[in-house]
Design a protein around this motif. Structure first.
Motif, short mmCIF file in Angstrom:
data_model
loop_
_atom_site.label_atom_id
_atom_site.label_comp_id
_atom_site.label_asym_id
_atom_site.label_seq_id
_atom_site.Cartn_x
_atom_site.Cartn_y
_atom_site.Cartn_z
N ARG A 52 -2.44 13.60 -8.69
CA ARG A 52 -1.34 12.79 -9.31
C ARG A 52 -1.10 12.92 -10.69
O ARG A 52 -0.37 12.36 -11.35
CB ARG A 52 -1.65 11.31 -9.00
N LYS A 167 -8.10 -4.72 -1.05
CA LYS A 167 -8.46 -5.58 0.06
C LYS A 167 -9.41 -6.87 -0.09
O LYS A 167 -10.29 -6.77 -0.92
CB LYS A 167 -8.80 -4.70 1.21
N ALA A 254 -4.98 7.21 6.58
CA ALA A 254 -5.26 5.92 6.08
C ALA A 254 -5.95 5.07 7.06
O ALA A 254 -6.17 5.48 8.50
CB ALA A 254 -3.80 5.22 5.80
N TYR A 256 -6.74 0.88 8.51
CA TYR A 256 -6.23 -0.53 8.32
C TYR A 256 -7.04 -1.31 9.14
O TYR A 256 -7.59 -0.96 10.17
CB TYR A 256 -4.77 -0.82 8.41
N GLU A 318 1.50 10.01 9.90
CA GLU A 318 0.89 10.05 8.42
C GLU A 318 0.63 8.64 7.82
O GLU A 318 -0.66 8.56 7.26
CB GLU A 318 2.01 10.49 7.42
N HIS A 360 8.29 5.44 4.44
CA HIS A 360 6.66 5.20 4.08
C HIS A 360 6.40 3.73 4.74
O HIS A 360 6.56 2.67 4.32
CB HIS A 360 7.00 4.71 2.41
N LEU A 380 10.46 7.80 1.33
CA LEU A 380 10.04 8.61 0.27
C LEU A 380 10.95 9.91 0.01
O LEU A 380 10.80 10.52 -0.95
CB LEU A 380 8.88 9.25 0.82
N ARG A 409 9.04 -5.24 -0.71
CA ARG A 409 8.26 -6.53 -0.90
C ARG A 409 9.34 -7.73 -0.65
O ARG A 409 10.57 -7.59 -1.19
CB ARG A 409 7.92 -6.62 -2.34
N MET A 422 12.31 4.57 -7.45
CA MET A 422 11.32 5.17 -8.30
C MET A 422 11.51 6.62 -8.47
O MET A 422 10.81 7.40 -9.45
CB MET A 422 10.10 4.50 -8.73
N GLY A 499 0.32 -1.61 -9.09
CA GLY A 499 0.48 -2.68 -8.03
C GLY A 499 -0.03 -4.01 -8.12
O GLY A 499 -0.84 -3.98 -9.26
FE1 DHE Z 1 0.44 5.36 -2.18
C1 DHE Z 1 -0.45 2.48 -0.88
C2 DHE Z 1 -0.13 7.07 0.71
C3 DHE Z 1 1.33 8.48 -3.59
C4 DHE Z 1 0.89 3.95 -5.26
N1 DHE Z 1 -0.15 4.58 -0.73
C5 DHE Z 1 -0.57 3.56 -0.16
C6 DHE Z 1 -1.00 3.38 1.25
C7 DHE Z 1 -1.08 4.77 1.64
C8 DHE Z 1 -0.41 5.46 0.62
C9 DHE Z 1 -1.33 5.11 2.91
C10 DHE Z 1 -1.61 2.30 1.94
C11 DHE Z 1 -2.87 2.09 1.81
C12 DHE Z 1 -3.30 0.73 1.47
O1 DHE Z 1 -2.69 0.06 0.92
O2 DHE Z 1 -4.68 0.61 1.97
N2 DHE Z 1 0.56 7.38 -1.62
C13 DHE Z 1 0.41 7.92 -0.43
C14 DHE Z 1 0.68 9.04 -0.16
O3 DHE Z 1 0.32 9.75 0.92
C15 DHE Z 1 1.36 9.46 -1.65
C16 DHE Z 1 2.86 9.96 -1.32
C17 DHE Z 1 0.88 10.80 -2.13
C18 DHE Z 1 -0.70 10.79 -2.47
O4 DHE Z 1 -0.88 11.43 -3.31
O5 DHE Z 1 -1.59 9.94 -1.84
C19 DHE Z 1 1.24 8.48 -2.46
N3 DHE Z 1 0.98 5.94 -4.15
C20 DHE Z 1 1.28 7.31 -4.58
C21 DHE Z 1 1.79 7.34 -5.90
O6 DHE Z 1 2.00 8.37 -6.58
C22 DHE Z 1 1.64 6.03 -6.53
C23 DHE Z 1 3.25 5.52 -6.74
C24 DHE Z 1 1.03 5.86 -7.59
C25 DHE Z 1 -0.41 6.06 -7.65
O7 DHE Z 1 -1.25 5.19 -8.09
O8 DHE Z 1 -0.96 7.10 -7.07
C26 DHE Z 1 1.14 5.10 -5.46
N4 DHE Z 1 0.29 3.38 -3.12
C27 DHE Z 1 0.55 2.98 -4.26
C28 DHE Z 1 0.27 1.63 -4.31
C29 DHE Z 1 -0.15 1.05 -3.16
C30 DHE Z 1 -0.07 2.35 -2.19
C31 DHE Z 1 0.53 0.81 -5.81
C32 DHE Z 1 -0.21 -0.20 -2.66
C33 DHE Z 1 1.09 -0.82 -2.18
C34 DHE Z 1 0.85 -2.26 -1.71
O9 DHE Z 1 1.74 -2.94 -2.18
O10 DHE Z 1 -0.20 -2.63 -0.86
#
Ligand code: DHE
Length: 515
Positions: A52, A167, A254, A256, A318, A360, A380, A409, A422, A499
Motif C-alpha cells: 500500500r 473488532k 478474510a 469473520y 474474494e 466490495h 471497487l 455506511r 475515493m 476508519g
Molecule cells: Fe481494506 C476493511 C480488503 C485495500 C481500508 N478491507 C477491509 C476488509 C477486507 C478488505 C476484506 C474487511 C476486513 C474486516 O473489517 O475485518 N482492502 C481489502 C483489499 O483486498 C484491498 C482492496 C487491497 C489490499 O491491499 O488489501 C484493500 N483497505 C484497502 C485500502 O487501500 C484502504 C483504503 C487503506 C488501508 O488502510 O489499507 C483500506 N479496509 C480499509 C478499512 C476497512 C477495511 C478502513 C474497515 C472498514 C470498516 O468500516 O469496517
C-alpha cells in the motif's frame, strides 16, 4: 521527449553510482527493521507489507523520516541515488523466503498488563458505549474519541499499517487491531491501555473476535495460516491453510465471526473453498471427510471444535457478507462480474447473480426495503452501488455512484446511506443515497479537493463523522456532520484517518455497519 530521455539517462547514471542497497540496508536500517527485513521496533519491509506504500512515498520516508515515530530521515547520510536504490530494493522479495512458525508466534507475545490487573470500570467521564476508535494511518496512531463531545480521550502509537475493522468484545471493553505486517494488539477501552500484543504472521488480512468474547482468529497471507487465540492473545492453534490433499496452500482473503452459528468463516484466495471453524464446545463431529487432520492442543480435543469444515466452491470468493440469519454467505467471485450465494448448512451454492464490476461486499450494509431486506455494496471498479434483495438473491438496483469507492455506511435511525468515491476524480464528495427510494439524494463535499472517505455514526445516529483522508498538515481531519441538517458541527484535525468505529454500532451490529 529529448528532455525526458536526458532525465532518464541521468537517473540511470545516478543509480549506477548508487551504493549496494543490501549493504546500505544492513548499515542503516537493520537495527530497527531486522537484518531479515521482518521488523523489530520498526515495521517489516517486505514487498507484501509495502503493497500500500507507493515507491515515491517510500523514498520520501527514507529521506525525511516519519513524524511522531522513531523513523528518522537519512537525507544527511545518504545521497538521493542511494535512497532511491534502497527504496527500490525493499520491493524485491527476501531470499530465501522468510518463515514464521508457531514458535515465533508464541515467542512474540508481550503482555503489558496481566489480565485482571486493571480496574473493571471506565476510568474516564464519557459514555463507554459511544466511544469512537479512529485509526490514523499518517503517523500510525489510534485515537479514542468521546462520541458525545467529539474530543480525544487518548491517542496512542499503533503498529504500522493497521487494516480492516478493529473488532470488539461483546461488552465493548476490549478492541483488537491487526496490522498488515502480522501484529495483533488488544486495547482496554476502560483503562485506555494496550494490554497485550502478538505477532501471528508476516502478512495479515484481518482479525475476528468470537461473539462470546473468548476467541480471536487472525487471517494470514504470509505464511498461509489462520491463527486461533484466546481473548488474552494466547495462541491456541495454528491452522495450515491448504486444500484437503495439503499440496496447495492458500492465502486467506478474510475471516469473520458468525455469532449465531458460533463459528468463524473464512474466504480463501487460492483454493475454491470457504472454511467454517466452530467455537461451539458442543459442535457436532464432522462426518464427510472434509476434515484436515490438524495437530490439536489437549484442551480442545472435542471433534468439530476449533476444526475446519470445508465448503467447496466453484470459484474462490474474494470477500463476503452474511445474510441476517447467518445461513448464507454472499461473495464476489475473484474474477468479478458475479456473486455467488452459499448456504453454510447445506454447504452448496444456492444462487448466483450477475453484479457490476467488483463489489466490495465486505463493506456492504443492509436495510429493510419494501418488505424485504436488501444488501448494498460499494464497488471497487465501477461507479455503481449494487443493491441485492436477500430474499430473491437478485440485484434489484444499480445506483449510479460518483465513482468507484471503498465504503458504505448508514445507521438504523438515519434515512441515508453514505458512499465515498475515493478512487475517482470525485474523491472529495460523498453521495447520500435515500434508503427508501434507492435513489441518490444529495452530495456533501466537506473539504474541496481533499479525499473524503469512510463514514461512521455515533450511537444515536445523530452525527456522521467523515474522514478527510489526508495528512494532518494537509487538512486531514474528522468532520462531524449533523446527520439531519447535513451541517458541519465540528472539525477535528487528524492524520490520515482511515476508519472510525463506534463501540455501540459495532457491538450491537447496527444494520448500517459492516461485519
Ligand atoms: Fe481494506 C476493511 C480488503 C485495500 C481500508 N478491507 C477491509 C476488509 C477486507 C478488505 C476484506 C474487511 C476486513 C474486516 O473489517 O475485518 N482492502 C481489502 C483489499 O483486498 C484491498 C482492496 C487491497 C489490499 O491491499 O488489501 C484493500 N483497505 C484497502 C485500502 O487501500 C484502504 C483504503 C487503506 C488501508 O488502510 O489499507 C483500506 N479496509 C480499509 C478499512 C476497512 C477495511 C478502513 C474497515 C472498514 C470498516 O468500516 O469496517
Amino acid at each position: 521527449m529529448r528532455r525526458l530521455l536526458a532525465a532518464a539517462l541521468l537517473s540511470a547514471a545516478a543509480l549506477a553510482q548508487a551504493a549496494d542497497p543490501a549493504a546500505l540496508f544492513q548499515q542503516h536500517c537493520a537495527s530497527c527493521h531486522g537484518a531479515d527485513r521482518l521488523g523489530i521496533m520498526g515495521p517489516a519491509l517486505l514487498p507484501e507489507s509495502l503493497e500500500r506504500l507507493k515507491k515515491p512515498e517510500a523514498i520520501k520516508t527514507i529521506r525525511d523520516g516519519r513524524a511522531a515515530t522513531q523513523m528518522q530521515g537519512f537525507a544527511d547520510r545518504l545521497a538521493p541515488a542511494d535512497i532511491e536504490a534502497l527504496a527500490g530494493w525493499l520491493y524485491t522479495p527476501v531470499e530465501p523466503a522468510p518463515h514464521w512458525t508457531e514458535a515465533d508466534t508464541a515467542a512474540s507475545r508481550v503482555v503489558h498488563f496481566a489480565p485482571g490487573s486493571l480496574p473493571d470500570t471506565p476510568q474516564f467521564k464519557a459514555d463507554p458505549l459511544n466511544l469512537f476508535v479512529v485509526v490514523e494511518a499518517g503517523n500510525s496512531t489510534v485515537s479514542i474519541l468521546d462520541g458525545d463531545r467529539f474530543e480525544r480521550l487518548d491517542r496512542f502509537p499503533s503498529k504500522f499499517a493497521l487494516h480492516g475493522g478493529p473488532k470488539f468484545t461483546p461488552d465493548g471493553r476490549y478492541v483488537f487491531f491487526a496490522s498488515r505486517d502480522g501484529w495483533v494488539s488488544k486495547y482496554d477501552l476502560y483503562n485506555l491501555k494496550t494490554v497485550a500484543e502478538i505477532r501471528v504472521g508476516l502478512n495479515t488480512r484481518n482479525v475476528a473476535v468470537s461473539a462470546d468474547g473468548h476467541f480471536v482468529a487472525a487471517a494470514n497471507t504470509l505464511p498461509r495460516t489462520i491463527v486461533l487465540m484466546d481473548a488474552d492473545l494466547k495462541p491456541i492453534k495454528t491452522i495450515a491453510v491448504a486444500n484437503l490433499k495439503g499440496d496447495q496452500p492458500s492465502r486467506v482473503a478474510a475471516i469473520y465471526d458468525a455469532g449465531p452459528r458460533k463459528s468463524f468463516v473464512a474466504a480463501l484466495r487460492d483454493i475454491p473453498e470457504l472454511w467454517e471453524i466452530s467455537y461451539d464446545p458442543k459442535a457436532e463431529p464432522i462426518h464427510d471427510g472434509y476434515v484436515h487432520d490438524f495437530k490439536m492442543g489437549e484442551a480442545i480435543a472435542k471433534p468439530g471444535y476449533l476444526n475446519v469444515r470445508r465448503v467447496p466452491l466453484e470459484e474462490s470468493m474474494e470477500d463476503f457478507f452474511f445474510d441476517p440469519p447467518y445461513r448464507n454467505a454472499i461473495g464476489a467471485a475473484r474474477s468479478g462480474g458475479r456473486a455467488q450465494v452459499v448456504n453454510l448448512d447445506a454447504r452448496i451454492k444456492v444462487a448466483e447473480l450477475p453484479v457490476a464490476g467488483m463489489p466490495h461486499v465486505g463493506s456492504g450494509i443492509t436495510w429493510a426495503y419494501e418488505g424485504t431486506t436488501v444488501l448494498a455494496t460499494p464497488n471497487l471498479r465501477e461507479s455503481v452501488i449494487s443493491v441485492i434483495d436477500l430474499k430473491s438473491w437478485r440485484e434489484i438496483a444499480q445506483i449510479p455512484a460518483l465513482g468507484p469507492g471503498f465504503f458504505l455506511r448508514s445507521h438504523s435511525s438515519t434515512p441515508y446511506a453514505w458512499a465515498d468515491a475515493m478512487m475517482s476524480p470525485k474523491k472529495d464528495t460523498m453521495l447520500l443515497i435515500d434508503k427508501a427510494t434507492l435513489k441518490p439524494a444529495g452530495t456533501i463535499t466537506p473539504a474541496p479537493g481533499k479525499t473524503a472517505a469512510h463514514v461512521e455514526f455515533d450511537r444515536s445516529g445523530r452525527h456522521a463523522v467523515v474522514s478527510i483522508w489526508e495528512r494532518e498538515t494537509d487538512g486531514g481531519a474528522l468532520v462531524i456532520i449533523d446527520a439531519k441538517t447535513l451541517k458541519e458541527v465540528k472539525r477535528l484535525p487528524a492524520d490520515k484517518p482511515v476508519g472510525k468505529y463506534n463501540v455501540w454500532n459495532k457491538t450491537q451490529k447496527d444494520e448500517g455497519t459492516s461485519h
